[in-house]
Design a protein around this motif. Structure first.
Motif, PDB file in Angstrom:
ATOM      1  N   GLN A  33       1.009  -1.247  -0.368  1.00  0.00           N
ATOM      2  CA  GLN A  33      -0.052  -0.276   0.329  1.00  0.00           C
ATOM      3  C   GLN A  33       0.811   1.034  -0.374  1.00  0.00           C
ATOM      4  OE1 GLN A  33      -2.590   0.309   3.069  1.00  0.00           O
ATOM      5  NE2 GLN A  33      -3.097  -2.088   2.592  1.00  0.00           N
ATOM      6  N   VAL A 118     -14.232  -6.566  -5.353  1.00  0.00           N
ATOM      7  CA  VAL A 118     -15.070  -5.316  -5.202  1.00  0.00           C
ATOM      8  C   VAL A 118     -15.945  -5.311  -6.962  1.00  0.00           C
ATOM      9  CG1 VAL A 118     -13.979  -4.177  -4.213  1.00  0.00           C
ATOM     10  CG2 VAL A 118     -13.147  -4.165  -6.618  1.00  0.00           C
ATOM     11  N   GLN A 122     -17.801  -0.474 -11.418  1.00  0.00           N
ATOM     12  CA  GLN A 122     -18.233   0.048 -10.890  1.00  0.00           C
ATOM     13  C   GLN A 122     -16.852   1.087 -11.083  1.00  0.00           C
ATOM     14  OE1 GLN A 122     -19.264  -0.167  -6.963  1.00  0.00           O
ATOM     15  NE2 GLN A 122     -21.456  -0.734  -7.904  1.00  0.00           N
ATOM     16  N   PHE A 123     -15.665   0.484 -11.974  1.00  0.00           N
ATOM     17  CA  PHE A 123     -15.369   1.122 -12.152  1.00  0.00           C
ATOM     18  C   PHE A 123     -15.011   2.216 -14.078  1.00  0.00           C
ATOM     19  CE2 PHE A 123     -12.610  -1.817  -9.554  1.00  0.00           C
ATOM     20  CZ  PHE A 123     -11.982  -0.657  -8.623  1.00  0.00           C
ATOM     21  N   ALA A 328     -10.662  -6.272  -2.367  1.00  0.00           N
ATOM     22  CA  ALA A 328     -11.418  -5.544  -1.576  1.00  0.00           C
ATOM     23  C   ALA A 328     -10.543  -4.463  -0.227  1.00  0.00           C
ATOM     24  CB  ALA A 328     -12.265  -5.497  -0.354  1.00  0.00           C
ATOM     25  N   THR A 331      -6.473  -0.098  -1.189  1.00  0.00           N
ATOM     26  CA  THR A 331      -6.862   1.043  -1.200  1.00  0.00           C
ATOM     27  C   THR A 331      -7.862   1.394  -2.805  1.00  0.00           C
ATOM     28  OG1 THR A 331      -4.981   2.326  -2.622  1.00  0.00           O
ATOM     29  CG2 THR A 331      -5.259   1.196   0.375  1.00  0.00           C
ATOM     30  N   LYS A 332      -8.171   2.215  -2.617  1.00  0.00           N
ATOM     31  CA  LYS A 332      -8.930   3.131  -3.811  1.00  0.00           C
ATOM     32  C   LYS A 332      -7.967   3.397  -4.842  1.00  0.00           C
ATOM     33  CE  LYS A 332     -13.515   2.554  -2.019  1.00  0.00           C
ATOM     34  NZ  LYS A 332     -14.453   1.921  -2.904  1.00  0.00           N
ATOM     35  N   GLU A 333      -7.073   3.883  -4.466  1.00  0.00           N
ATOM     36  CA  GLU A 333      -6.309   4.318  -5.669  1.00  0.00           C
ATOM     37  C   GLU A 333      -5.325   2.797  -6.067  1.00  0.00           C
ATOM     38  OE1 GLU A 333      -3.274   6.265  -3.376  1.00  0.00           O
ATOM     39  OE2 GLU A 333      -2.451   7.213  -5.818  1.00  0.00           O
ATOM     40  N   GLN A 334      -4.716   1.967  -5.217  1.00  0.00           N
ATOM     41  CA  GLN A 334      -4.675   0.875  -5.689  1.00  0.00           C
ATOM     42  C   GLN A 334      -5.537   0.216  -6.647  1.00  0.00           C
ATOM     43  OE1 GLN A 334      -3.387  -0.808  -2.543  1.00  0.00           O
ATOM     44  NE2 GLN A 334      -1.537  -0.231  -2.987  1.00  0.00           N
ATOM     45  N   GLN A 335      -7.314   0.432  -6.251  1.00  0.00           N
ATOM     46  CA  GLN A 335      -7.675  -0.577  -6.839  1.00  0.00           C
ATOM     47  C   GLN A 335      -7.565   0.431  -9.100  1.00  0.00           C
ATOM     48  OE1 GLN A 335     -11.167  -0.288  -4.522  1.00  0.00           O
ATOM     49  NE2 GLN A 335     -10.651  -1.885  -3.418  1.00  0.00           N
ATOM     50  N   GLN A 336      -7.419   1.444  -8.552  1.00  0.00           N
ATOM     51  CA  GLN A 336      -8.166   2.318  -9.890  1.00  0.00           C
ATOM     52  C   GLN A 336      -6.560   2.003 -10.769  1.00  0.00           C
ATOM     53  OE1 GLN A 336     -11.001   3.815 -10.749  1.00  0.00           O
ATOM     54  NE2 GLN A 336      -9.629   3.611 -12.866  1.00  0.00           N
TER      55      GLN A 336
END
Lengths: 441, 292
Positions: A33, A118, A122-123, A328, A331-336
């Motif tokens: 992360q 996730v 939704q991306f 899940a 982090t959101k940033e990593q997921q994106q």
């Protein structure tokens, strides 16, 4: 007094050791992360085989050249003792990666049910990705009961039956049988000419092994039911008529001694059996061990047989397929960032071609058999073309978190006893329905 | 023992104690807690379910099968491996030279990968193997080795005996080497030669080796996994379904980690109880023959 000193020393050592262990775990977790300046770090777990790792390493290196702010670390997923168990342990220990491949739809259902992954739809840019990769039709069967897409299928093996065309020709046939009665007729002629040969050698037919059902029951059931979902959400939605016909087909094969249920080494290659469920992973093995197995000389490929009266050209089959998921815990940033990487990989069909060349596994695209990028590859590897053509006709595994138990019951209550001649197809279906509904309630 | 020596002892033992606390004691307490939950290892939410997991396990046909199958394996494996390893040890012991070479040679199967040897066995007993082709052609025997509820466990027991016989032979060999020559000389004067000498002198003198080998072999039966996993998947009809297969299936295939842990706890209780009983029986037998 001295006693207390020693006790303190021992306690200190214990505390240091425990803290050390704890810190180690935390450091490992943080590594995934950590942001170095504006750099996003992504741990990517590839399937534990060298070819897939090599592909993803290459893709990651190229992507990082173009995107200096992303650092992707590709490593093989642990297999302890299976890749699913490795992922489970990693999630439990808080060491899950940001993204991984090699996830079946069934396992994804278990992960989604526990909110460990996730939804990909939704991306931002998901529809764009599906459009660019030409996979609208293929991915439509991947939609989960809650309406989301949790897995992006990478490859899809539309499971086919191989037939020993050299032996069929000896029996007077130039093409494999397409309907149940044609199969029985071939079987009858085979036994007359070669009493020691069998149509199909498959020891798993009498075992309740859950995953084995993909390569026997579901191949035949999907063809008989025109791909009707076996389970929808938490409800048994199987086509009863098609299911009973499927079981009757197995019962007839068994009754006429056309199936061999003893463990047999390379039965199709040795000619002990004349049909076999085949995935494209077989061909590199044959090239090495059985170079005489030439397409259209020794064997041909066909979709599963259908009940009499059905149109064989519209048959469906089982899709042995795996894909990518995003975890899940990232982090959101990593997921994106992980999603953007995936989108970049699949925006160019040349990357899918590279995958195909490296792994022999057909990319999950609707246009695989028509896209110019793949034409020359299939011309050189004609045995893979039927797999590419049937990707839209292949149904992925069920999306139920209890898939393992459900598929075990198909074996235990229905297929195994029918093949052993212990139950009629109707009784077996009834018992299976009852048992499955008991698990689903 | 003086206080200083005791402290040094504790200090020297502390690395192992700390290691055990971290890798055994803490996980043990964690497992005990887990067994009372319905956690699947990946979900952020789970509930405590009291004794439900243990009750489910108690009434589960697959757990009951694992319980009985273990003793069935024991009945097949323990006599075969003890007889085989003792026989091997006696042969090596009487070799005029190269004892070490032979002992190491017979030990090698122990180092072989369980997966690799299972795949080899699968090939040897497959329908179209030379062995089965010979049996069919010469004797008319069409044997379903892994499909029969009697033969499948026997195949696994024999395979495991092949793997462990060399290892246990080493234990018997060390026992044989430690029997003083004077004992044999005295027995010879009393007229005990040949088979009588083996039965009345060698075997009773080997009691410590028998004790160790039996306890090791019995304990091993509660941990069988690789061979049935590769060869039979626990079938046919649960005939080779072991505790470890059940735990693995539940925890990692069906994601019932809480229930799987409960089964693991039951497994360890049954293991301890069984080994305790075997120990008591062996100690009683040993006591009767002068081994206190």
């Amino acid at each position: 007094m001295k006693k207390r000193k020693w006790f303190k020393l021992a306690s200190l050592l214990l505390a240091a050791a425990v803290a050390g262990t704890g810190c180690q775990g935390q450091t490992g977790n943080e590594q995934g992360q950590k942001k170095e300046g504006s750099t996003v770090q992504i741990d990517f777990w590839a399937a534990p085989n060298p070819t897939q790792q090599a592909f993803w390493k290459k893709m990651a290196d190229r992507y990082m050249e173009e995107h200096q702010n992303v650092k992707i670390k590709v490593s093989p997923m642990p297999e302890s003792p299976s890749s699913e168990a490795g992922i489970q342990s990693a999630i439990a220990a808080g060491n899950a990666p940001v993204i991984s491949e090699n996830i079946s739809r069934g396992f994804a259902a278990q992960l989604a049910d526990s909110r460990a992954i996730v939804p990909l739809d939704q991306f931002e840019g998901f529809d764009d990705l599906i459009g660019k990769r030409q996979m609208k039709s293929t991915i439509s069967t991947w939609k989960f009961a809650d309406g989301h897409q949790y897995v992006l299928p990478i490859y899809s093996n539309a499971m086919l039956f191989g037939w020993r065309i050299d032996i069929l020709k000896e029996l007077g046939y130039n093409a494999p049988p397409k309907t149940y009665s044609e199969v029985m007729e071939v079987g009858k002629k085979l036994k007359e000419k070669y009493p020691n040969k069998f149509l199909w050698a498959r020891a798993d037919l009498v075992k309740p092994t859950w995953w084995a059902r993909w390569f026997d029951f579901f191949m035949i059931y999907n063809a008989a039911s025109n791909g009707t979902h076996f389970i929808d959400g938490n409800k048994l939605s199987a086509d009863r008529d098609a299911g009973v016909k499927t079981l009757q087909f197995f019962a007839d094969l068994s009754k006429n001694q056309l199936v061999l249920t003893k463990e047999t080494k390379d039965p199709f290659e040795s000619g002990t059996s004349v049909m076999s469920d085949l995935g494209p992973w077989t061909f590199p093995y044959w090239a090495e061990k059985f170079p005489e197995m030439k397409f259209n000389e020794k064997y041909v490929l066909s979709m599963p047989p259908v009940p009499d009266g059905m149109n064989p050209s519209q048959a469906k089959t089982f899709a042995d397929t795996k894909g990518l998921v995003i975890y899940a815990s990232a982090t959101k940033e990593q997921q994106q960032a992980a999603f953007d990487f995936v989108k970049w990989v699949y925006s160019d069909p040349q990357n899918d071609l590279e995958w195909l060349k490296e792994t022999n596994l057909p990319p999950a695209r609707d246009d695989l058999s028509t896209n110019e990028a793949f034409v020359s590859y299939f011309a050189q590897n004609p045995q893979l073309k039927p797999y590419a053509e049937n990707i839209p006709n292949a149904i992925p595994p069920m999306d139920n978190a209890k898939m393992v138990e459900l598929q075990e019951l198909i074996g235990k209550e229905a297929l195994n006893p029918v093949v052993k001649g212990e139950k009629t197809p109707e009784k077996a279906w009834e018992d299976m329905e009852k048992a499955i509904n008991g698990v689903l309630k | 023992m003086n206080k200083h020596a005791a402290k040094v002892g504790w200090l020297l033992a502390s690395p192992y104690l700390i290691y055990s606390a971290i890798f055994f004691l803490i996980p043990l307490f964690w497992a005990l807690y887990l067994a009372f939950t319905n956690w699947n290892l990946i979900s952020p939410e789970y509930e405590t379910v009291g004794m439900q997991n243990f009750l489910d396990a108690f009434f589960s046909p697959s757990v009951r099968a694992a319980f009985w199958v273990t003793y069935k394996f024991m009945l097949m494996f323990v006599p075969i491996v003890i007889a085989g390893s003792l026989f091997l040890a006696l042969i090596i012991h009487h070799l005029p030279r190269w004892k070490g070479l032979f002992a190491v040679g017979y030990f090698l199967p122990y180092l072989a990968s369980g997966v690799a040897s299972s795949i080899v066995v699968k090939g040897v007993i497959s329908y179209n193997s030379p062995l089965n082709q010979f049996l069919r052609d010469a004797l008319g025997w069409d044997i379903d080795w892994l499909g029969s509820p009697i033969l499948a466990p026997l195949v696994i027991a024999l395979m495991m005996a092949w793997k462990f016989v060399g290892y246990y032979a080493l234990l018997f060999l060390s026992g044989l080497e430690s029997i003083p020559k004077e004992v044999y000389e005295a027995a010879e004067i009393d007229g005990a030669v040949g088979w009588k000498r083996v039965w009345h002198v060698t075997i009773p003198m080997l009691y410590p080796s028998f004790y160790t080998v039996t306890i090791l072999a019995v304990g091993l039966m509660f941990g069988i996994f690789t061979e049935p996993y590769v060869l039979t998947g626990g079938g046919p009809e649960y005939a080779t379904h072991t505790w470890q297969l059940e735990i693995y299936n539940q925890a990692f295939e069906k994601l019932n980690a809480g229930y799987g842990t409960a089964v693991a706890i039951i497994n360890s209780i049954v293991t301890f109880a069984s080994i305790f009983v075997f120990r008591k029986v062996l100690e009683k037998w040993g006591g009767k023959h002068g081994w206190e």
